[in-house]
Design a protein around this motif. Structure first.
Motif, PDB file in Angstrom:
ATOM      1  N   GLY A   3      -8.434   3.190  -2.722  1.00 35.45           N
ATOM      2  CA  GLY A   3      -7.566   4.257  -3.192  1.00 35.45           C
ATOM      3  C   GLY A   3      -6.891   3.995  -4.522  1.00 35.45           C
ATOM      4  O   GLY A   3      -5.895   4.644  -4.839  1.00 35.45           O
ATOM      5  N   ASN A   4      -7.403   3.036  -5.295  1.00 35.21           N
ATOM      6  CA  ASN A   4      -6.893   2.766  -6.635  1.00 35.21           C
ATOM      7  C   ASN A   4      -7.961   3.166  -7.655  1.00 35.21           C
ATOM      8  O   ASN A   4      -9.147   2.995  -7.404  1.00 35.21           O
ATOM      9  N   PRO A   5      -7.552   3.647  -8.834  1.00 36.74           N
ATOM     10  CA  PRO A   5      -8.527   3.988  -9.872  1.00 36.74           C
ATOM     11  C   PRO A   5      -8.937   2.760 -10.687  1.00 36.74           C
ATOM     12  O   PRO A   5      -8.837   2.726 -11.908  1.00 36.74           O
TER      13      PRO A   5
ATOM     14  N   GLY B 190       0.809  -1.212   0.000  1.00 40.28           N
ATOM     15  CA  GLY B 190       0.000   0.000   0.000  1.00 40.28           C
ATOM     16  C   GLY B 190       0.843   1.261   0.000  1.00 40.28           C
ATOM     17  O   GLY B 190       1.985   1.270   0.456  1.00 40.28           O
ATOM     18  N   GLY B 191       0.278   2.342  -0.541  1.00 41.91           N
ATOM     19  CA  GLY B 191       0.960   3.626  -0.503  1.00 41.91           C
ATOM     20  C   GLY B 191       2.169   3.715  -1.406  1.00 41.91           C
ATOM     21  O   GLY B 191       3.145   4.382  -1.076  1.00 41.91           O
TER      22      GLY B 191
ATOM     23  N   ASP C 274      -4.033   2.437  -2.204  1.00 43.76           N
ATOM     24  CA  ASP C 274      -3.351   3.694  -2.504  1.00 43.76           C
ATOM     25  C   ASP C 274      -2.178   3.544  -3.468  1.00 43.76           C
ATOM     26  O   ASP C 274      -1.075   4.027  -3.225  1.00 43.76           O
ATOM     27  N   ASN C 275      -2.445   2.853  -4.561  1.00 39.62           N
ATOM     28  CA  ASN C 275      -1.511   2.752  -5.676  1.00 39.62           C
ATOM     29  C   ASN C 275      -2.185   3.375  -6.891  1.00 39.62           C
ATOM     30  O   ASN C 275      -3.125   4.156  -6.750  1.00 39.62           O
ATOM     31  N   GLU C 276      -1.736   3.031  -8.071  1.00 38.38           N
ATOM     32  CA  GLU C 276      -2.301   3.572  -9.316  1.00 38.38           C
ATOM     33  C   GLU C 276      -2.838   2.441 -10.193  1.00 38.38           C
ATOM     34  O   GLU C 276      -2.795   2.522 -11.418  1.00 38.38           O
TER      35      GLU C 276
END
Length: 112
Positions: free
Chosen positions: A81-83, A34-35, A58-60
């Motif tokens: 937190g990822n798209p 994460g992050g 929380d990555n991409e």
């Protein structure tokens, strides 16, 4: 020699790639990624067949690889937190087992 390592926290390091040697840590039961700034997951993570917990928050990441569905011991998966576009949000909202089932079904439909 980290062959007996069971938990690894690489969270919050802004990593954009992972070392291939991570796939050799086949005794891992928990992995925190994460992050970071990962946009894809390398296939060698599929070697981590004893994982029960995986934090990818929380990555991409926009899509999860189909092979992730083969990690049958995984009981906890954090994707917040990822798209993500695939799996779709309604699948992700139903939890880890729904995500893994979606990936397995997608893989089978593709004939993989």
């Amino acid at each position: 020699n980290l062959t007996t390592l069971t938990w690894l926290n690489l969270g919050g390091n802004q990593l954009t790639a992972l070392p291939q040697s991570l796939g050799d840590l086949t005794t891992l039961t928990g992995l925190d990624l994460g992050g970071n700034q990962l946009t894809a997951l390398p296939q060698f993570l599929g070697n981590l067949t004893t994982l029960t917990g995986l934090d990818l928050s929380d990555n991409e990441l926009t899509a999860l690889p189909q092979w992730l569905g083969n990690l049958t011991t995984l009981t906890w998966l954090n994707l917040g937190g990822n798209p993500l576009a695939s799996p779709p949000p309604q699948i992700v909202a139903n939890g880890t087992q729904a995500v893994l089932a979606f990936l397995r079904e997608t893989s089978e439909a593709a004939g993989a």
